[in-house]
Design a protein around this motif. Structure first.
Motif, PDB file in Angstrom:
ATOM      1  N   PHE A 145      17.063 -29.871 -14.736  1.00  0.00           N
ATOM      2  CA  PHE A 145      16.955 -28.885 -13.651  1.00  0.00           C
ATOM      3  C   PHE A 145      18.111 -27.891 -13.649  1.00  0.00           C
ATOM      4  O   PHE A 145      17.883 -26.684 -13.455  1.00  0.00           O
ATOM      5  CB  PHE A 145      16.861 -29.599 -12.301  1.00  0.00           C
ATOM      6  N   PRO A 146      19.372 -28.315 -13.825  1.00  0.00           N
ATOM      7  CA  PRO A 146      20.474 -27.332 -13.846  1.00  0.00           C
ATOM      8  C   PRO A 146      20.292 -26.262 -14.914  1.00  0.00           C
ATOM      9  O   PRO A 146      20.612 -25.091 -14.680  1.00  0.00           O
ATOM     10  CB  PRO A 146      21.712 -28.197 -14.124  1.00  0.00           C
ATOM     11  N   ALA A 147      19.780 -26.657 -16.085  1.00  0.00           N
ATOM     12  CA  ALA A 147      19.567 -25.674 -17.159  1.00  0.00           C
ATOM     13  C   ALA A 147      18.486 -24.679 -16.774  1.00  0.00           C
ATOM     14  O   ALA A 147      18.608 -23.468 -17.036  1.00  0.00           O
ATOM     15  CB  ALA A 147      19.187 -26.392 -18.454  1.00  0.00           C
ATOM     16  N   ILE A 148      17.408 -25.164 -16.150  1.00  0.00           N
ATOM     17  CA  ILE A 148      16.324 -24.278 -15.723  1.00  0.00           C
ATOM     18  C   ILE A 148      16.836 -23.277 -14.692  1.00  0.00           C
ATOM     19  O   ILE A 148      16.628 -22.062 -14.807  1.00  0.00           O
ATOM     20  CB  ILE A 148      15.161 -25.074 -15.101  1.00  0.00           C
ATOM     21  N   MET A 149      17.500 -23.803 -13.665  1.00  0.00           N
ATOM     22  CA  MET A 149      17.969 -22.945 -12.577  1.00  0.00           C
ATOM     23  C   MET A 149      18.967 -21.911 -13.086  1.00  0.00           C
ATOM     24  O   MET A 149      18.886 -20.726 -12.740  1.00  0.00           O
ATOM     25  CB  MET A 149      18.614 -23.794 -11.475  1.00  0.00           C
ATOM     26  N   THR A 150      19.894 -22.341 -13.927  1.00  0.00           N
ATOM     27  CA  THR A 150      20.892 -21.414 -14.472  1.00  0.00           C
ATOM     28  C   THR A 150      20.224 -20.327 -15.300  1.00  0.00           C
ATOM     29  O   THR A 150      20.553 -19.139 -15.174  1.00  0.00           O
ATOM     30  CB  THR A 150      21.916 -22.169 -15.339  1.00  0.00           C
ATOM     31  N   THR A 151      19.293 -20.721 -16.138  1.00  0.00           N
ATOM     32  CA  THR A 151      18.604 -19.753 -17.001  1.00  0.00           C
ATOM     33  C   THR A 151      17.880 -18.691 -16.193  1.00  0.00           C
ATOM     34  O   THR A 151      18.026 -17.487 -16.447  1.00  0.00           O
ATOM     35  CB  THR A 151      17.584 -20.476 -17.902  1.00  0.00           C
ATOM     36  N   LEU A 152      17.110 -19.109 -15.197  1.00  0.00           N
ATOM     37  CA  LEU A 152      16.219 -18.172 -14.512  1.00  0.00           C
ATOM     38  C   LEU A 152      16.928 -17.356 -13.439  1.00  0.00           C
ATOM     39  O   LEU A 152      16.619 -16.174 -13.252  1.00  0.00           O
ATOM     40  CB  LEU A 152      15.025 -18.922 -13.944  1.00  0.00           C
ATOM     41  N   VAL A 153      17.887 -17.942 -12.743  1.00  0.00           N
ATOM     42  CA  VAL A 153      18.636 -17.144 -11.769  1.00  0.00           C
ATOM     43  C   VAL A 153      19.556 -16.162 -12.492  1.00  0.00           C
ATOM     44  O   VAL A 153      19.640 -14.987 -12.128  1.00  0.00           O
ATOM     45  CB  VAL A 153      19.433 -18.055 -10.810  1.00  0.00           C
ATOM     46  N   ALA A 154      20.231 -16.640 -13.546  1.00  0.00           N
ATOM     47  CA  ALA A 154      21.090 -15.741 -14.327  1.00  0.00           C
ATOM     48  C   ALA A 154      20.270 -14.632 -14.978  1.00  0.00           C
ATOM     49  O   ALA A 154      20.671 -13.462 -14.986  1.00  0.00           O
ATOM     50  CB  ALA A 154      21.851 -16.527 -15.388  1.00  0.00           C
ATOM     51  N   GLY A 155      19.110 -14.991 -15.525  1.00  0.00           N
ATOM     52  CA  GLY A 155      18.244 -13.988 -16.134  1.00  0.00           C
ATOM     53  C   GLY A 155      17.742 -12.970 -15.142  1.00  0.00           C
ATOM     54  O   GLY A 155      17.546 -11.791 -15.478  1.00  0.00           O
ATOM     55  N   SER A 156      17.547 -13.400 -13.894  1.00  0.00           N
ATOM     56  CA  SER A 156      17.072 -12.495 -12.850  1.00  0.00           C
ATOM     57  C   SER A 156      18.170 -11.571 -12.328  1.00  0.00           C
ATOM     58  O   SER A 156      17.877 -10.597 -11.632  1.00  0.00           O
ATOM     59  CB  SER A 156      16.496 -13.308 -11.677  1.00  0.00           C
ATOM     60  N   LEU A 157      19.422 -11.875 -12.653  1.00  0.00           N
ATOM     61  CA  LEU A 157      20.550 -11.085 -12.135  1.00  0.00           C
ATOM     62  C   LEU A 157      21.305 -10.296 -13.199  1.00  0.00           C
ATOM     63  O   LEU A 157      21.892  -9.258 -12.903  1.00  0.00           O
ATOM     64  CB  LEU A 157      21.539 -12.008 -11.410  1.00  0.00           C
ATOM     65  N   ILE A 158      21.302 -10.782 -14.440  1.00  0.00           N
ATOM     66  CA  ILE A 158      22.226 -10.259 -15.445  1.00  0.00           C
ATOM     67  C   ILE A 158      22.081  -8.761 -15.730  1.00  0.00           C
ATOM     68  O   ILE A 158      23.086  -8.103 -16.025  1.00  0.00           O
ATOM     69  CB  ILE A 158      22.143 -11.086 -16.754  1.00  0.00           C
ATOM     70  N   PRO A 159      20.891  -8.137 -15.638  1.00  0.00           N
ATOM     71  CA  PRO A 159      20.867  -6.683 -15.878  1.00  0.00           C
ATOM     72  C   PRO A 159      21.717  -5.889 -14.891  1.00  0.00           C
ATOM     73  O   PRO A 159      22.136  -4.768 -15.197  1.00  0.00           O
ATOM     74  CB  PRO A 159      19.380  -6.335 -15.734  1.00  0.00           C
ATOM     75  N   ASP A 160      21.989  -6.463 -13.724  1.00  0.00           N
ATOM     76  CA  ASP A 160      22.803  -5.756 -12.725  1.00  0.00           C
ATOM     77  C   ASP A 160      24.292  -5.996 -12.911  1.00  0.00           C
ATOM     78  O   ASP A 160      25.084  -5.690 -12.010  1.00  0.00           O
ATOM     79  CB  ASP A 160      22.385  -6.163 -11.313  1.00  0.00           C
ATOM     80  N   ILE A 161      24.685  -6.500 -14.063  1.00  0.00           N
ATOM     81  CA  ILE A 161      26.098  -6.706 -14.328  1.00  0.00           C
ATOM     82  C   ILE A 161      26.857  -5.384 -14.306  1.00  0.00           C
ATOM     83  O   ILE A 161      28.074  -5.344 -14.088  1.00  0.00           O
ATOM     84  CB  ILE A 161      26.297  -7.428 -15.691  1.00  0.00           C
ATOM     85  N   ASP A 162      26.120  -4.278 -14.500  1.00  0.00           N
ATOM     86  CA  ASP A 162      26.770  -2.963 -14.473  1.00  0.00           C
ATOM     87  C   ASP A 162      27.271  -2.581 -13.080  1.00  0.00           C
ATOM     88  O   ASP A 162      27.959  -1.571 -12.912  1.00  0.00           O
ATOM     89  CB  ASP A 162      25.830  -1.879 -15.000  1.00  0.00           C
ATOM     90  N   THR A 163      26.964  -3.388 -12.063  1.00  0.00           N
ATOM     91  CA  THR A 163      27.469  -3.129 -10.715  1.00  0.00           C
ATOM     92  C   THR A 163      28.990  -3.140 -10.685  1.00  0.00           C
ATOM     93  O   THR A 163      29.602  -2.491  -9.830  1.00  0.00           O
ATOM     94  CB  THR A 163      26.910  -4.170  -9.724  1.00  0.00           C
ATOM     95  N   VAL A 164      29.615  -3.834 -11.620  1.00  0.00           N
ATOM     96  CA  VAL A 164      31.079  -3.896 -11.646  1.00  0.00           C
ATOM     97  C   VAL A 164      31.691  -2.518 -11.877  1.00  0.00           C
ATOM     98  O   VAL A 164      32.866  -2.296 -11.551  1.00  0.00           O
ATOM     99  CB  VAL A 164      31.587  -4.876 -12.728  1.00  0.00           C
ATOM    100  N   THR A 165      30.919  -1.573 -12.419  1.00  0.00           N
ATOM    101  CA  THR A 165      31.464  -0.233 -12.651  1.00  0.00           C
ATOM    102  C   THR A 165      31.805   0.477 -11.345  1.00  0.00           C
ATOM    103  O   THR A 165      32.571   1.444 -11.347  1.00  0.00           O
ATOM    104  CB  THR A 165      30.470   0.633 -13.451  1.00  0.00           C
ATOM    105  N   LYS A 166      31.263  -0.013 -10.234  1.00  0.00           N
ATOM    106  CA  LYS A 166      31.581   0.578  -8.930  1.00  0.00           C
ATOM    107  C   LYS A 166      33.046   0.376  -8.581  1.00  0.00           C
ATOM    108  O   LYS A 166      33.616   1.125  -7.776  1.00  0.00           O
ATOM    109  CB  LYS A 166      30.691  -0.022  -7.842  1.00  0.00           C
ATOM    110  N   LEU A 167      33.670  -0.638  -9.187  1.00  0.00           N
ATOM    111  CA  LEU A 167      35.089  -0.881  -8.935  1.00  0.00           C
ATOM    112  C   LEU A 167      35.951   0.263  -9.461  1.00  0.00           C
ATOM    113  O   LEU A 167      37.072   0.469  -8.991  1.00  0.00           O
ATOM    114  CB  LEU A 167      35.524  -2.200  -9.595  1.00  0.00           C
ATOM    115  N   LYS A 168      35.438   0.997 -10.450  1.00  0.00           N
ATOM    116  CA  LYS A 168      36.192   2.126 -10.992  1.00  0.00           C
ATOM    117  C   LYS A 168      36.045   3.340 -10.080  1.00  0.00           C
ATOM    118  O   LYS A 168      37.016   3.811  -9.505  1.00  0.00           O
ATOM    119  CB  LYS A 168      35.724   2.449 -12.409  1.00  0.00           C
TER     120      LYS A 168
END
Length: 324
Positions: A27-50
């Motif tokens: 279960f931890p592998a499933i949850m990590t895979t799918l929640v991370a996959g559902s969020l990772i394209p928005d990693i570019d949000t960190v550019t707002k810090l600049k």
């Protein structure tokens, strides 16, 4: 979509993935895979810090592109298999690919949109039928998660939800097109439309309407199908080349012009030595103030003294940010 909805989609996919024989024992592998996959394209949000210009130029851009939609699942698969050795990498990759694809896919239905076709095209895909946060979609997903958590089979919960959501998107599209047709009918036949945007708000039956014609800009709202134009302005000539020569290369002005799909511009003299150049996005009129704007002050030699772009909801706050 907003972060909470992306997480809810990831949890819903996780519920279905528990039925995969190659995944259900971890279960931890499933949850990590799918929640991370559902969020990772928005990693570019960190550019707002600049700064806002960097964020606007990059958010939902390259990270939502075709190459990265393929790359993110490969990265996630490598990371998951590093920490969870008893899962099948092919199945991890398939579920991660589905999660990433759904993230990018649902984002194109917002007014913000994505550059999902890069590198084939840098055009923003902004279908504008679903608000960035849609409370109805979130509540439906939340109900599904609760039903699954208390013991209902995920297939019996989330497959019907999928059908409901597809029908919901179709209904939203039909409403949008109906409002678009009605709005165009209110414009003088001699004033030919150039761009038309009908975009949602938090309220189901309330939409923003922005129409740019050859002669005028019309901005208003639709309330339950009734359209009220609260702002009509005659279009001005585009700022002169001499004024735009340096302004268009300013990071804030450049970010705005690259992102905004329908905007108005005007100039005014602040004092004897300063000219103000302002661009406003017609999609974001809020309480008689256009929330998304780009503004620059230039000297008489047309050099940019200071500039700002972003979402600001009062003129006073905009001027303070401009001079920070």
């Amino acid at each position: 979509m907003d972060t909470a909805t992306h997480i809810a989609i990831g949890v819903g996919l996780n519920a279905i993935a528990t039925q995969d024989p190659s995944m259900h024992d971890n279960f931890p592998a499933i949850m990590t895979t799918l929640v991370a996959g559902s969020l990772i394209p928005d990693i570019d949000t960190v550019t707002k810090l600049k700064n806002n210009a960097t964020y606007i130029s990059n958010h939902r851009g390259v990270t939502h592109s075709i190459p990265f939609t393929i790359l993110w699942p490969l990265i996630l698969t490598l990371l998951i298999f590093t920490f969870f050795h008893d899962v099948h990498p092919m199945h991890v990759w398939l579920w991660a690919q589905l999660a990433v694809f759904l993230h990018v896919f649902v984002d194109i239905f917002n007014s913000y949109g994505t550059q999902a076709l890069r590198p084939l095209s840098n055009k923003w895909i902004q279908l504008g039928i679903i608000n960035t946060f849609d409370p109805i979609i979130f509540i439906i997903l939340l109900i599904g998660i609760v039903l699954w958590s208390i013991g209902f089979h995920p297939y019996l919960v989330f497959f019907p939800i999928l059908g409901i959501l597809v029908a919901y998107y179709i209904i939203r599209y039909i409403i949008q097109q109906s409002i678009r047709k009605k709005a165009l009918g209110l414009i003088d036949n001699s004033d030919k439309p150039v761009k038309v945007f009908v975009i949602p708000t938090l309220r189901f039956m309330q939409w923003r309407v922005a129409i740019q014609t050859i002669e005028n800009d019309y901005v208003g709202r639709s309330y339950g199908g009734n359209i009220v134009f609260s702002d009509k302005v005659k279009r001005q000539p585009y700022p002169s080349e001499s004024l735009m020569h340096d302004a268009k290369n300013d990071a804030n002005i450049k970010a705005f012009l690259n992102f905004s799909s329908i905007y108005r511009w005007h100039t005014r003299r602040v004092d004897d030595e300063t000219i103000e150049l302002r661009f406003i996005d017609l999609r974001y009129l809020n309480d008689d103030h256009y929330a998304f704007t780009a503004i620059a002050h230039l000297n008489n030699d047309r050099k940019v003294l200071n500039s700002y772009t972003g979402w600001v909801f009062t003129e006073d706050k905009l001027q303070r940010k401009l001079h920070v």
